[in-house]
Scaffold this motif. Sequence first.
Motif, PDB file in Angstrom:
ATOM      1  N   ARG A  89       1.715   2.106  -7.875  1.00 46.46           N
ATOM      2  CA  ARG A  89       1.302   3.212  -7.005  1.00 46.46           C
ATOM      3  C   ARG A  89       1.021   2.715  -5.587  1.00 46.46           C
ATOM      4  O   ARG A  89       1.390   3.371  -4.602  1.00 46.46           O
ATOM      5  N   HIS A  93       3.090   3.693  -1.954  1.00 45.24           N
ATOM      6  CA  HIS A  93       2.448   4.147  -0.723  1.00 45.24           C
ATOM      7  C   HIS A  93       2.818   3.245   0.453  1.00 45.24           C
ATOM      8  O   HIS A  93       3.035   3.724   1.569  1.00 45.24           O
ATOM      9  N   GLN A  96       6.137   4.013   1.753  1.00 46.07           N
ATOM     10  CA  GLN A  96       6.153   5.314   2.428  1.00 46.07           C
ATOM     11  C   GLN A  96       5.546   5.262   3.824  1.00 46.07           C
ATOM     12  O   GLN A  96       5.529   6.270   4.522  1.00 46.07           O
ATOM     13  N   TRP A  98       2.296   4.005   4.470  1.00 42.41           N
ATOM     14  CA  TRP A  98       0.836   3.993   4.473  1.00 42.41           C
ATOM     15  C   TRP A  98       0.336   2.585   4.782  1.00 42.41           C
ATOM     16  O   TRP A  98       0.921   1.600   4.353  1.00 42.41           O
ATOM     17  N   ILE A 103      -4.570   3.562   2.233  1.00 44.18           N
ATOM     18  CA  ILE A 103      -4.480   3.583   0.773  1.00 44.18           C
ATOM     19  C   ILE A 103      -5.862   3.407   0.146  1.00 44.18           C
ATOM     20  O   ILE A 103      -6.262   4.161  -0.754  1.00 44.18           O
TER      21      ILE A 103
END
Length: 241
Positions: A89, A93, A96, A98, A103
């Motif tokens: 996960r 992020h 993407q 982040w 986060i």
Amino acid sequence: MGTVYTQLSLQERRRIEDWWLAKVPVAEMARVLKRHKSTIFREIKRNFWADDSLPKKYAGYFGIAAHRRTQRRRSTQRKLIRHPDLCKRVIEHIKQGWTPEQIGNRMIYDGAKPRVCQETIYRYIYSKEGMDQELWWYLPEHRKSRRPRRARKRLSPKFDRDVSILFRPDDVAHRRQFGHWEGDLLLFKQKLGQTNVTSLVERVSRFTVLLKNPNTAIMRKLVVVANALLRDGRKWSENCT
């Protein structure tokens, strides 16, 4: 001895190896290294190398092998290694766009369990596993190596607190009076050239004026920027009248 425990370094382990071969007492090793003697006992016991297929004379404590063994053991204890779903996960992020700060804070806001802090994410990015995935490329500054710890400390403010915008009058802060402007200098990517733009925004009406500046190096000087604002301010006054 300090109150904060630090791991043994490679240099310390190599010195322990030399002393172990010379049969120096553990108490003396601890005194020179300024460590507790139980730390030395535990280090030698945990990282003592022996192979049943080889004669006992080849068994012993070897500093480099002990250091690698410790790193390998510690790497399996890291949170993002122990929780593959959480690691997956976090990686999604990062890819993407982040940042680790976003986060970590988002996990706190959502009350996610388990969760990780930004420091844990940074350590994973610059670990062997993270470097193999080239996660550093997705960070805003694309740094392949992390800054030294001292370089990451917060710097002292460049402007005195007496001139902070936090102390501006209430009429200005709450946008109750016309005629107060906010100025800023907009810089662009290097491939777009050295020109830049000075922006002026009237706080109440949001009326915006953009001034194109010819050269970045020159327009960074406060005196030059102030003169340009005064010159254009006279032009606006003449046009308004």
